[in-house]
Structure formats: C-alpha cells, structure tokens
Design a protein around this motif. Structure first.
Motif, mmCIF file in Angstrom:
data_model
loop_
_atom_site.group_PDB
_atom_site.id
_atom_site.type_symbol
_atom_site.label_atom_id
_atom_site.label_comp_id
_atom_site.label_asym_id
_atom_site.label_seq_id
_atom_site.Cartn_x
_atom_site.Cartn_y
_atom_site.Cartn_z
ATOM 1 N N ALA A 453 0.820 -1.217 0.000
ATOM 2 C CA ALA A 453 0.000 0.000 0.000
ATOM 3 C C ALA A 453 0.846 1.256 0.000
ATOM 4 N N MET A 454 1.983 1.216 0.684
ATOM 5 C CA MET A 454 2.886 2.366 0.701
ATOM 6 C C MET A 454 3.429 2.683 -0.687
ATOM 7 N N ASN A 455 3.389 1.690 -1.574
ATOM 8 C CA ASN A 455 3.965 1.835 -2.915
ATOM 9 C C ASN A 455 2.917 1.834 -4.020
ATOM 10 N N GLY A 456 1.687 2.177 -3.672
ATOM 11 C CA GLY A 456 0.662 2.319 -4.703
ATOM 12 C C GLY A 456 0.107 1.031 -5.238
ATOM 13 N N SER A 457 0.198 -0.055 -4.446
ATOM 14 C CA SER A 457 -0.422 -1.320 -4.816
ATOM 15 C C SER A 457 -1.633 -1.511 -3.907
ATOM 16 N N ASP A 529 -4.050 5.739 4.534
ATOM 17 C CA ASP A 529 -4.553 5.020 5.697
ATOM 18 C C ASP A 529 -3.524 4.073 6.303
ATOM 19 N N VAL A 530 -2.537 3.651 5.512
ATOM 20 C CA VAL A 530 -1.562 2.689 6.035
ATOM 21 C C VAL A 530 -0.510 3.365 6.916
ATOM 22 N N GLU A 531 -0.274 4.648 6.696
ATOM 23 C CA GLU A 531 0.661 5.396 7.551
ATOM 24 C C GLU A 531 -0.076 6.533 8.250
#
Length: 550
Positions: A453-457, A529-531
């Motif tokens: 998620a941090m990398n746009g997946s 939302d992940v960070e």
C-alpha cells in the motif's frame, strides 16, 4: 571489552531509556544479510530500523546462519529446488567474545558478532555462531541452517539463542530492564534467569513475550525427556520445571512456558490477540495477552518518488511512476521466465512466505474460469507468484512447482524465485494489486500488504490478520467475501475462489481500465490510511508504552 558507545553509536532518547534485549531467531535487516525466512524476520527487521530512527535503547540477540535459510535455484526443467550456499559477511564486527554453553552436557563454544547500527541503519544486533574451530563438526552445524529439520539441532539452536544470548549479555555486563522474546524459540533464556534470580516473579518483572502463531499445531513442543537430555533446562531438572511453571504432561510447549515466564504478552493484531487469549488464556499463570499490531518501516520500503507523488496528490506522476516501477519488476520476470510483461496491463501479485494455508493457488481453483480470466482481451491481466516454502515441506514445494508447471505456457503468468527482501520490494513497488487469500483465522497479522500500500499497490484480501483494522472495501482496498459454509475445506475454497474472481472480473478490471480516476482515489486512500498506523515507528513506540514499563 566493548563499551556502550561501541555497541550503540548513539545516545538513546530519554523517553526510551528502559533497556531492552530483543531475542529473535531471524532478522530481515538488509538483503545482504540472509538470516531470515519470512514474516517473523521481516517484522523484526522493520522493528529494528524504526528503533534506530527513534533512538531506542534496544539491542538484538540473533543467530548467524552460515547457509541462511536457503537459496532458491532452478533445476534443468525450470522447477524450484533449494540450494545451500555458504555466506560470508565482512561488514559484521568480530567482538572477540567467545564463551561456552552446555548442549547435551557438552560445552559448545559460541562466538559473538555485532551488526553495528550505522551499517544498515538498525538498532545494534548481536549474532551468535557455533561454526568456529573450537567446536567439533556436530557443534559447528548448530548455526548452519535456520530452522534445521533435525529435531535435536532445532533444540540446540534454541539453547544457543536463549541461554547463549543471556550469557552474552552477562559477558558484556549488560543487564537489560526487559528481555523480549519474539516468538518462543528463546524460551530457555528463562531457565538461565531462574538460576540467577531463583524466583519466578523476579523473572516476570523482566520478561515479555510476543506470540505469532494462531493455531495450536504450529506452536513448537518437545518431550521433557529429550529437552532434559539436551541441557535445555540449564540447571533445572524436568520435575522442577513442571513445579515452577505448574505444568503437566510429557510434552513441553515453548509458547505456554514463555507465557508463564512473562509478565506481559501480546499477539500481533487485534484479531490475533483475541485468538491467542482463547488459545492460552485459561492456563494458570498466563498474563493477559494484549495486542500490538505488526507494522513495517516506511523509510526502508517506500519508493520515494511514488510516495512524493501520492503526498502531492499528483495523479499523472503517480501513474507515470507506477509504470516505471512495473518496468523494473518486469526485467526480473523476463530474466527468470523469458516472458515480456506489459506495464500498461493490470498486474496482480501473490507473494509471501509460501505455506499451504496461504493458498497461493486459490485463484486457480476453478480452472476454466481462471483460463477465461487470463485470456480476456478486453481486460487483460498479468499474474506473478513468489515466495519461499520451508525446504522440507513437501506439499508446499510441490504446490510451488505445480504453479510453475500449470502457468508455464501462459505469457502473462510468471513464478519468480529468489524471494528475499530485494525481490519483495520489487514486487510491492511493481504490482497494481496485492493478493492475500489465506484460510481465515490462520494469519496472525501479515505485513506484506502494508508495504504494498505504501507503494501504490491496492490490497485484494480476505479480512484476516491486520486487514480488519485497515480495510474499507472499495475505499482503500478490495475485500474477498468470507465463505459462509465452513463445513469443509472444499466448500470454503470454492466459495472464496468465486468471490475472489468476481471481485477481479466485476470490480477491479473495469475500474482499472475505464475509471482510472476512481482507481487512483483508492490507491491514494490506501497509502494515506496505512501510515502512520501501520508504520513501524508506531509499533516500536507502542512496545515501549505497553510492554517495556514496570
């Protein structure tokens, strides 16, 4: 003698002044240091990177595995085979410290190496090795293979980690405020502490424990007779162990004993905390099992360019960088598989530790429907699988190679070997969709979807482990419906395969190709939302707040 400055190289922040020794069988600190197998190591590695960033008073105790876990090679037919290659690390500091630990009533010499914080940006980590000239050949093999398949060797590894690690701290004249066991492998350190304090409550004040295994069969246990023979209990007899911990039976459970020795304990997600309390909470002497959800270190895992584009809400830059990252991943696909993937095509990745319950092949359960999916010219899709099965897990290895065989003819399907930190990062950065479909309630936490998620997946997942704390379907991820009929594995697999394919066919593919603005909205919401909630700085701080306090 090493000084504190020699070990740390930094002054701990006063708010993290409690000193902690963190014991773990594996640490995934850097691609160059191959002393890990999967999620447990990935978690410990991110914990130590964030501990370094926060300047915490934390030191690690681990093992220097001569052959690592194993390397993934291919045979002449292109199938995966385990390969064991000797590793050599010139960047480790030889402390000059050698001491002995009793294993099977025999003194085994243990040498300590130090990974200094500045090397890879982690809290200091001591690594123990028995592969030194002072030992006979059998003793030298104790630290050859992570999770050696031989039962006696596995027990010896725990003795070196637990008793050896505690001995090293005494050699260094370091008496930590807290001893943290990351999983139960180091449980015998408590027998060393018992010889020192002769009081269970004195140990409970100093010991905390993190459990990662949500099913009883996965929690390691061995017979008291064998453990006594192996010198596992240090100076205690087996009947004394049973008396001190109020244990019965012929088998010694690492997890139950670790819980009984600990003043505080935690699971690694809210859901896992509930499961762990149901599993262990009824046992006398077990502390309340709280939860601290796993997390991953953003600075290590994130691609700076896509992170910047997401933060700046620059859709054009996000799309452009994502295609560039896909191109980088596809170079590895071409190199390993001879297949040229297209950066304009939606790419779904399944990649993690390779175990049967994680169901790498679930998407193929309905084979004819899978064939229709991968041959759809209107909505093309590319699939990539990667992961490492335990080398002696025959079923998992057969499944890995079965996926290679079944997809070999398809130009848009690839199975990659060499699943370590480097490939993991490529896959997270180069995927559009991160697929996670374990059997429900068997994933304690899982963390790969966080860094994806941090990398746009965008995560496509069942709501297990950490996912329920994060997921909002079609807002920051795509959820697979949990099977209502749970009477058989076949019924569960069939229903969840159907749900998985329906989400891909009806929601993901049309959105990716026809509603790119909606796709990017979910992608950006996912990253937001992940960070910081699932970033390891939160986790490292939370361990101090909840576990490392008197």
């Amino acid at each position: 003698m090493l000084t504190r400055d020699d070990i740390f190289g930094y002054t701990p922040d006063p708010k993290y002044s409690a000193s902690v020794a963190y014991f773990s069988m594996e640490f995934a600190i850097d691609q160059a240091l191959k002393i890990y197998s999967g999620g447990l190591g990935f978690l410990a590695g991110s914990h130590f990177r964030s501990a370094y960033e926060l300047k915490q008073n934390l030191v690690g105790i681990g093992m220097l595995w001569k052959y690592g876990y194993y390397d993934q090679a291919r045979d002449k037919e292109g199938l995966m085979v385990p390969s064991f290659v000797e590793k050599d690390y010139s960047f480790l500091h030889d402390t000059g410290i050698v001491f002995t630990v009793q294993v099977h009533d025999t003194p085994v010499h243990v040498k300590a190496f130090l990974l200094k914080p500045e090397t890879f940006g982690s809290a200091p980590l001591f690594l123990l090795s028995t592969d030194i000239p002072e030992n006979d050949e059998i003793s030298r093999t104790i630290t050859h293979r992570l999770y050696d398949p031989n039962e006696a060797t596995r027990i010896a590894q725990s003795i070196i980690l637990g008793i050896g690690g505690a001995t090293l701290l005494d050699q260094l004249k370091m008496e930590p405020d807290f001893y943290h066991m990351n999983e139960g492998h180091s449980v015998c350190l408590n027998f060393y502490l018992y010889a020192k304090y002769r009081d269970l409550q004195a140990i409970k004040k100093r010991v905390v424990f993190t459990t990662h295994t949500p099913e009883m069969a996965g929690n390691e246990e061995h017979s008291y007779a064998l453990l006594k023979e192996m010198s596992f209990f240090y100076h205690l007899q087996d009947h004394e162990v049973k008396h001190v911990l109020n244990l019965e039976g012929d088998m010694f459970s690492y997890t139950l004993a670790a819980l009984k020795f600990s003043g505080k304990a935690n699971g690694v997600s809210r859901l896992h905390g509930e499961v762990a309390r149901e599993m262990w909470g009824a046992n006398a002497g077990v502390p309340e099992i709280t939860s601290i959800t796993n997390a991953q270190n953003g600075a290590y895992w994130k691609d700076p360019e896509i992170a910047r584009a997401i933060n700046e809400d620059d859709d054009q830059a996000i799309a452009g960088r994502k295609k560039a990252l896909k191109k980088e991943l596809f170079k590895t696909v071409a190199d390993q598989c001879g297949k040229l993937f297209d950066e304009n095509v939606l790419t779904i990745v399944w990649s993690r530790r390779f175990a049967g319950y994680k169901r790498a092949d679930l998407v193929m359960y309905d084979w004819s429907r899978f064939l229709n999916l991968i041959s759809n010219a209107q909505f093309p899709v590319q699939f990539i699988w990667a992961g490492k099965p335990y080398p002696e897990d025959t079923g998992a290895n057969e499944l890995f190679n079965e996926i290679i065989t079944r997809t070999k003819a398809f130009a848009n399907c690839a199975v990659l070997t060499g699943y370590e930190l480097g490939l993991s990062a490529l896959l997270k950065k180069g995927s559009d969709v991160w697929l996670n479909n374990p059997k429900m309630y068997r994933e304690a936490s899982g963390t790969s979807g966080m860094t994806a998620a941090m990398n746009g997946s965008i995560n496509l997942s069942l709501p297990d482990g950490w996912v329920p704390e994060f997921a909002r379907d079609k807002e920051n991820c795509f959820l697979i419906a949990v099977a209502a009929d749970r009477k058989s594995d076949e019924a569960i697999d069939a229903a969840e395969n159907s749900s998985l394919l329906e989400v891909i066919e009806q929601t993901i593919l049309p959105m990716y190709y026809h509603r790119q603005a909606d796709w990017l909205t979910i992608l950006k919401k996912s990253a937001a939302d992940v960070e910081p909630v699932f970033e390891a700085g939160r986790m490292a701080a939370e361990y101090y707040e909840k576990m490392y306090i008197s």
